[in-house]
Design an enzyme around this catalytic site. Structure first.
Site, short mmCIF file in Angstrom:
data_model
loop_
_atom_site.label_atom_id
_atom_site.label_comp_id
_atom_site.label_asym_id
_atom_site.label_seq_id
_atom_site.Cartn_x
_atom_site.Cartn_y
_atom_site.Cartn_z
N ARG A 52 0.83 -1.21 0.00
CA ARG A 52 0.00 0.00 0.00
C ARG A 52 0.86 1.27 0.00
O ARG A 52 0.54 2.25 -0.65
CB ARG A 52 -0.95 -0.02 1.20
CG ARG A 52 -2.02 -1.08 1.02
CD ARG A 52 -3.00 -1.07 2.15
NE ARG A 52 -4.06 -2.02 1.92
CZ ARG A 52 -5.15 -2.09 2.66
NH1 ARG A 52 -5.33 -1.27 3.67
NH2 ARG A 52 -6.08 -2.98 2.40
N ASP A 159 -15.90 9.15 8.31
CA ASP A 159 -14.80 8.22 8.06
C ASP A 159 -13.48 8.97 8.29
O ASP A 159 -13.49 10.19 8.44
CB ASP A 159 -14.86 7.67 6.62
CG ASP A 159 -14.19 6.30 6.48
OD1 ASP A 159 -14.90 5.28 6.48
OD2 ASP A 159 -12.94 6.24 6.43
C1 LIG Z 1 -14.47 -2.01 5.99
S1 LIG Z 1 -15.07 -0.37 5.99
C2 LIG Z 1 -16.73 -0.62 6.57
C3 LIG Z 1 -17.73 0.26 5.86
C4 LIG Z 1 -19.18 0.09 6.29
N1 LIG Z 1 -19.39 0.46 7.67
C5 LIG Z 1 -19.66 -1.33 6.06
O1 LIG Z 1 -19.85 -2.09 7.02
O2 LIG Z 1 -19.83 -1.73 4.91
C6 LIG Z 1 -14.26 0.31 7.44
C7 LIG Z 1 -14.14 1.84 7.40
O3 LIG Z 1 -13.71 2.29 8.69
C8 LIG Z 1 -12.84 3.39 8.51
N2 LIG Z 1 -11.99 3.56 9.70
C9 LIG Z 1 -10.93 2.81 10.09
N3 LIG Z 1 -10.38 3.32 11.19
C10 LIG Z 1 -11.12 4.41 11.54
C11 LIG Z 1 -11.04 5.36 12.59
N4 LIG Z 1 -10.06 5.33 13.51
N5 LIG Z 1 -11.96 6.35 12.61
C12 LIG Z 1 -12.94 6.41 11.67
N6 LIG Z 1 -13.07 5.55 10.66
C13 LIG Z 1 -12.17 4.56 10.59
C14 LIG Z 1 -12.05 3.02 7.24
O4 LIG Z 1 -11.49 4.16 6.61
C15 LIG Z 1 -13.10 2.30 6.40
O5 LIG Z 1 -13.67 3.13 5.42
#
Ligand SMILES: C[S@@+](CC[C@H](N)C(=O)[O-])C[C@H]1O[C@@H](n2cnc3c(N)ncnc32)[C@H](O)[C@@H]1O
Length: 289
Positions: A52, A159
């Site tokens: 990445r 996010d």
């Molecule tokens: C796998 S996606 C899940 C998206 C959606 N909630 C779903 O279940 O389909 C996880 C998301 O969490 C966000 N994320 C990870 N760490 C985070 C943090 N510390 N604060 C806010 N968002 C975060 C990532 O950028 C990512 O877009």
């Protein structure tokens, strides 16, 4: 035939390709990612992180992970690079109507309570990725509104990746992303692009009008959010955090949930044994006590 200049560039690219993230550099990045964003980065994820970061190294025309690390941890890098870094290190997999029983529960169990009390329903999709989750919520709530015209609602999507937030704001998706959605919903809520080479759909403005989007790092001490919610979706986000961090984040999110409000987590996540003010009502569905 390649000129000398091209040969040199190729050689440099090759060197960069061969370079590996050293143990020390991996440790520096993984400790930073964990302390700032709560995301676990154990040694098993080293190759993934290496791949990445290579994307950013190429974009910046740098020659090694070491050079990138020095830039990233410099005062300039901490100001300028942090959002690009977040865009490459986060995992943003998501879908429309992912884990559909949550949306059935929202429609059948939660919404009927809200026509009675006449207050606008507020929903937060925390870790909303590119918008499929908050737009799915918006579809469900709009469908309910069609039957109950006095019903009002708003949705916050948040996010830490600006890239996914900007995709969510655009609301444009490859057509196959809505492939499994009933035709009636597709027609009602999406516009089809005319570009046959890249078939895509765009969310209609009326669906977007209920959604506001913002950057929120769930690891921050306090969130820049000045309201409380009836429902919080925090699905498939906690999975990247360790147990202690999950507990802290959920406790904080609960401060933004009204008493009696609902909390959804992803199907591979669990709150068992955690000291949080949530009562289990169904697997992955909780109510604030
Ligand atoms: C796998 S996606 C899940 C998206 C959606 N909630 C779903 O279940 O389909 C996880 C998301 O969490 C966000 N994320 C990870 N760490 C985070 C943090 N510390 N604060 C806010 N968002 C975060 C990532 O950028 C990512 O877009």
């Amino acid at each position: 035939m390649l000129e000398n200049k091209d040969l040199n560039t190729n050689k440099k690219e090759l060197e960069c390709f061969k370079a590996e993230l050293s143990d020390a550099d991996f440790l520096a990045f993984s400790e930073f990612i964990y302390s700032e964003f709560g995301i676990k980065m154990p040694p098993i994820k080293r190759i993934m992180l290496q791949g990445r970061l290579l994307k950013r190294i190429r974009e910046l025309n740098m020659l090694s992970y070491k050079e990138y690390k020095e830039y990233f941890f410099s005062p300039e890098g901490q100001k300028k690079e942090i959002f690009n870094f977040l865009n490459v290190i986060t995992t943003n997999k998501t879908d429309f109507f992912r884990e559909p029983i949550h949306f059935d529960f929202l429609r059948d169990q939660i919404l009927p309570q809200y026509i009675k009390n006449n207050e606008a329903l507020k929903v937060w999709s925390a870790g909303c990725s590119s918008g499929e989750e908050p737009y799915t919520i918006s579809i469900v709530l709009n469908e309910f509104k069609a039957e109950n015209p006095t019903f009002r609602f708003s949705i916050l999507g948040s996010d830490i990746s600006n890239r996914v937030l900007s995709n969510a704001a655009k609301g444009v998706y490859a057509e196959n992303k809505v492939g499994l959605m009933p035709m009636s919903l597709k027609k009602k809520y999406f516009l089809k692009s005319k570009d046959r080479a890249n078939p895509s759909v765009r969310v209609k403005p009326e669906l977007q009008s209920f959604l506001s989007l913002k950057y929120v790092n769930l690891m921050d001490g306090q969130y820049d959010v000045n309201e409380t919610f009836d429902v919080i979706f925090c699905r498939n986000v906690l999975i990247y955090f360790d147990r202690a961090t999950q507990e802290k984040v959920i406790s904080k999110l609960c401060n933004y949930l009204k008493p009696g409000g609902y909390f959804f987590i992803g199907h591979s996540e669990s709150l068992s044994g955690m000291n949080v003010p949530l009562k289990h009502i169904k697997p992955t569905i909780f109510i604030k006590e």
